[in-house]
Design an enzyme around this catalytic site. Structure first.
Site, PDB file in Angstrom:
ATOM      1  N   GLY A  12       0.852  -1.206   0.079  1.00 27.01           N
ATOM      2  CA  GLY A  12       0.045  -0.176  -0.093  1.00 27.01           C
ATOM      3  C   GLY A  12       1.020   1.266  -0.019  1.00 27.01           C
ATOM      4  N   GLY A  15      -0.237   5.061  -1.031  1.00 25.14           N
ATOM      5  CA  GLY A  15      -1.395   5.852  -0.711  1.00 25.14           C
ATOM      6  C   GLY A  15      -0.811   6.884   0.215  1.00 25.14           C
ATOM      7  CD  GLN A  16      -3.495  11.094   4.162  1.00 26.69           C
ATOM      8  OE1 GLN A  16      -4.420  10.177   4.545  1.00 26.69           O
ATOM      9  NE2 GLN A  16      -3.504  12.382   4.491  1.00 26.69           N
ATOM     10  CG  ASP A  38      -0.492   0.546  -3.827  1.00 22.50           C
ATOM     11  OD1 ASP A  38      -1.636   0.383  -4.350  1.00 22.50           O
ATOM     12  OD2 ASP A  38      -0.463   1.345  -2.677  1.00 22.50           O
ATOM     13  NE  ARG A  40      -3.732   4.291  -5.080  1.00 25.44           N
ATOM     14  CZ  ARG A  40      -3.988   5.488  -4.273  1.00 25.44           C
ATOM     15  NH1 ARG A  40      -3.353   6.611  -5.092  1.00 25.44           N
ATOM     16  NH2 ARG A  40      -4.475   5.496  -3.270  1.00 25.44           N
ATOM     17  CG  ASP A  56      -4.661  -8.286  -4.890  1.00 22.42           C
ATOM     18  OD1 ASP A  56      -4.835  -7.821  -3.758  1.00 22.42           O
ATOM     19  OD2 ASP A  56      -5.580  -8.517  -5.636  1.00 22.42           O
ATOM     20  CE1 TYR A 146      -9.961   2.187   8.073  1.00 21.97           C
ATOM     21  CE2 TYR A 146     -10.906   3.915   9.392  1.00 21.97           C
ATOM     22  CZ  TYR A 146      -9.767   3.290   8.966  1.00 21.97           C
ATOM     23  OH  TYR A 146      -8.528   3.795   8.894  1.00 21.97           O
ATOM     24  CE  LYS A 150      -7.611   0.398   9.773  1.00 21.72           C
ATOM     25  NZ  LYS A 150      -6.366  -0.211   9.265  1.00 21.72           N
TER      26      LYS A 150
HETATM   27  P1  NAD Z   1      -4.835   4.881   1.503  1.00 27.48           P
HETATM   28  O1  NAD Z   1      -6.162   4.538   0.914  1.00 27.48           O
HETATM   29  O2  NAD Z   1      -4.212   6.116   0.707  1.00 27.48           O
HETATM   30  O3  NAD Z   1      -3.832   3.832   0.807  1.00 27.48           O
HETATM   31  C1  NAD Z   1      -3.928   2.522   0.633  1.00 27.48           C
HETATM   32  C2  NAD Z   1      -3.046   1.876  -0.409  1.00 27.48           C
HETATM   33  O4  NAD Z   1      -3.323   0.496  -0.380  1.00 27.48           O
HETATM   34  C3  NAD Z   1      -3.566   2.381  -1.745  1.00 27.48           C
HETATM   35  O5  NAD Z   1      -2.640   2.962  -2.495  1.00 27.48           O
HETATM   36  C4  NAD Z   1      -4.247   1.493  -2.412  1.00 27.48           C
HETATM   37  O6  NAD Z   1      -4.038   1.379  -3.824  1.00 27.48           O
HETATM   38  C5  NAD Z   1      -3.700   0.257  -1.953  1.00 27.48           C
HETATM   39  N1  NAD Z   1      -4.284  -1.081  -1.831  1.00 27.48           N
HETATM   40  C6  NAD Z   1      -5.605  -1.106  -1.642  1.00 27.48           C
HETATM   41  N2  NAD Z   1      -5.933  -2.463  -1.732  1.00 27.48           N
HETATM   42  C7  NAD Z   1      -4.884  -3.137  -2.269  1.00 27.48           C
HETATM   43  C8  NAD Z   1      -4.513  -4.597  -2.213  1.00 27.48           C
HETATM   44  N3  NAD Z   1      -5.476  -5.459  -2.458  1.00 27.48           N
HETATM   45  N4  NAD Z   1      -3.281  -4.688  -2.469  1.00 27.48           N
HETATM   46  C9  NAD Z   1      -2.191  -3.809  -2.625  1.00 27.48           C
HETATM   47  N5  NAD Z   1      -2.490  -2.627  -2.162  1.00 27.48           N
HETATM   48  C10 NAD Z   1      -3.816  -2.164  -2.064  1.00 27.48           C
HETATM   49  O7  NAD Z   1      -4.775   4.784   2.926  1.00 27.48           O
HETATM   50  P2  NAD Z   1      -3.750   5.576   3.930  1.00 27.48           P
HETATM   51  O8  NAD Z   1      -4.420   6.594   4.274  1.00 27.48           O
HETATM   52  O9  NAD Z   1      -2.439   5.728   3.242  1.00 27.48           O
HETATM   53  O10 NAD Z   1      -3.995   4.563   5.149  1.00 27.48           O
HETATM   54  C11 NAD Z   1      -2.905   3.495   5.355  1.00 27.48           C
HETATM   55  C12 NAD Z   1      -3.368   2.630   6.621  1.00 27.48           C
HETATM   56  O11 NAD Z   1      -3.236   3.613   7.704  1.00 27.48           O
HETATM   57  C13 NAD Z   1      -4.740   1.858   6.588  1.00 27.48           C
HETATM   58  O12 NAD Z   1      -4.854   1.045   7.233  1.00 27.48           O
HETATM   59  C14 NAD Z   1      -5.564   2.819   7.288  1.00 27.48           C
HETATM   60  O13 NAD Z   1      -6.668   2.331   7.874  1.00 27.48           O
HETATM   61  C15 NAD Z   1      -4.697   3.592   7.989  1.00 27.48           C
HETATM   62  N6  NAD Z   1      -5.180   4.889   8.688  1.00 27.48           N
HETATM   63  C16 NAD Z   1      -5.067   6.039   8.220  1.00 27.48           C
HETATM   64  C17 NAD Z   1      -5.576   7.225   8.478  1.00 27.48           C
HETATM   65  C18 NAD Z   1      -5.301   8.487   7.724  1.00 27.48           C
HETATM   66  O14 NAD Z   1      -5.944   9.563   8.058  1.00 27.48           O
HETATM   67  N7  NAD Z   1      -4.791   8.343   6.432  1.00 27.48           N
HETATM   68  C19 NAD Z   1      -5.910   7.189   9.793  1.00 27.48           C
HETATM   69  C20 NAD Z   1      -6.094   6.188  10.668  1.00 27.48           C
HETATM   70  C21 NAD Z   1      -5.544   4.936  10.055  1.00 27.48           C
HETATM   71  C1  AKB Z   2     -10.792   7.973   8.034  1.00 26.31           C
HETATM   72  O1  AKB Z   2     -11.035   8.908   8.281  1.00 26.31           O
HETATM   73  O2  AKB Z   2     -11.364   6.975   7.754  1.00 26.31           O
HETATM   74  C2  AKB Z   2      -9.134   7.727   8.420  1.00 26.31           C
HETATM   75  C3  AKB Z   2      -8.995   7.472  10.028  1.00 26.31           C
HETATM   76  C4  AKB Z   2      -9.203   8.142  10.985  1.00 26.31           C
HETATM   77  O3  AKB Z   2      -8.918   6.137  10.283  1.00 26.31           O
HETATM   78  N1  AKB Z   2      -8.601   8.901   8.194  1.00 26.31           N
END
Ligand code: NAD
Ligand code: AKB
Length: 319
Positions: A12, A15-16, A38, A40, A56, A146, A150
């Site tokens: 992943g 992602g962000q 990833d 993507r 994947d 979600y 978690k």
């Molecule tokens: P995101 O959606 O920006 O990135 C997730 C990445 O995973 C994407 O690039 C997507 O293409 C990839 N992905 C999805 N399905 C896939 C698969 N089957 N195989 C391979 N790659 C795959 O998410 P994020 O914000 O970077 O979050 C990363 C983790 O942190 C997640 O577990 C999320 O729940 C957790 N999290 C994020 C936040 C936040 O605010 N960003 C807050 C709390 C927890």
């Molecule tokens: C969301 O809003 O789903 C995430 C998180 C707080 O887990 N940014």
């Protein structure tokens, strides 16, 4: 003493969080020791910075081969479906969020990986949890798919640690704010969109009400917290589900006011949508004293310093 050279797989990575975490891990461990992967296409900011493999995480056999072929010792699993997207397709969110984790934990057991990182979220908490300074251990009854995934994931992490000795570590991130890569379908995404719209159009229509307080964190703090947790001595890690983590809490009205200090003509309007209900079920602030005690966590950014940094970095995009 034999020094084990760590070889890290980030799943992943586009992602962000993944883009910035991969970059920091490459800085620490060396570019070739951190494989980004990833579904993507490779993110622009990762191109040319180290190895990239399309994978994947749901395909366990392919993932297993990748881990063996690259002699991977640590996995950071970031692939997931976030809160807002999850509510649109609950069964897909449950399937991806659970099966990805179980695939990684099983392979970690079979291949004796040294460490696994998997993030949880403030979304584990629900309406029956205390809203203010939500404790590490409290009532946990999430109402989003979600949050349910978690919470179940946290139990699995603890289970694999206790039964199979996997050194799996986790943080309950608040909403994360960043300028390098876009957020991926969460309820806290408004706090990223607002900076782009303030610079581009000088107005923003927010999907949460003006007084919706949520726990938030600037990405540099989140990346530092992740690395500090993963580098902490094993004996310091007393939480094997997921650590509460905190930096700041603010409402849409307060972030708008922070932006108006730099862009006085910026205007905010409010049009609540389905994400309001999700936000209302979450805590307003988090007690992260266990993270402070165990591995000395301390955030550096507050709303004002984050706002200055976000606007300074995004300004060239809209000049
Ligand atoms: P995101 O959606 O920006 O990135 C997730 C990445 O995973 C994407 O690039 C997507 O293409 C990839 N992905 C999805 N399905 C896939 C698969 N089957 N195989 C391979 N790659 C795959 O998410 P994020 O914000 O970077 O979050 C990363 C983790 O942190 C997640 O577990 C999320 O729940 C957790 N999290 C994020 C936040 C936040 O605010 N960003 C807050 C709390 C927890
Ligand atoms: C969301 O809003 O789903 C995430 C998180 C707080 O887990 N940014």
């Amino acid at each position: 003493m034999q020094i084990v050279k760590e070889k890290i797989l980030v799943i992943g990575a586009c992602g962000q969080i993944g883009v910035e975490l991969t970059t920091e891990l490459r800085r620490i461990h060396g570019a070739n020791n951190v494989i980004a992967s990833d579904l993507r296409d490779e993110h622009e900011l990762l191109k040319g910075t180290g190895p990239y493999v399309s994978c994947d995480v749901m395909n366990k056999e392919m993932l297993h081969v990748l881990i063996i072929r690259h002699n991977i010792t640590q996995v950071y699993l970031l692939a997931a479906i976030l809160s807002a997207t999850g509510e649109k397709n609950p069964s897909l969110a449950w399937h991806i969020n659970m099966q990805s984790l179980l695939n990684v934990l099983e392979i970690a057991k079979e291949e004796k990986l040294t460490k696994v990182y998997w993030p949880s979220s403030i979304a584990v908490f629900g309406p029956s949890s205390p809203k203010q300074h939500t404790p590490q251990n409290t009532v946990i009854e999430p109402t989003t798919v979600y949050g349910i995934s978690k919470f179940a994931g946290e139990r699995w992490c603890e289970y694999y640690h206790h039964h199979f000795g996997i050194d799996v570590r986790s943080l309950r991130y608040p909403g994360l704010i960043s300028y390098k890569s876009a957020p991926g379908g969460g309820t806290t995404d408004y706090a990223v969109e607002i900076y782009h719209e303030a610079l581009r159009d000088k107005d923003y229509s927010c999907f949460l009400s003006e007084d919706t307080y949520l726990p938030m964190m600037y990405m540099p703090d989140a990346i530092r917290a992740t690395i500090e947790l993963m580098e902490a001595p094993k004996e310091n890690i007393t939480i094997r589900s997921s650590y509460n983590l905190s930096a700041m809490s603010f409402s849409p009205k307060e972030i708008a006011q922070a932006i108006q200090k730099h862009i006085p003509e910026f205007e905010m309007s409010y049009r609540e949508d389905f994400r309001q209900k999700i936000a209302d079920s979450w805590p307003q602030s988090i007690d992260d004293s266990k993270a402070q005690e165990d591995w000395h966590w301390k955030p550096r950014f507050d709303l004002n310093t984050m706002t200055e940094d976000m606007l300074r970095n995004l300004k060239p995009l809209y000049a």
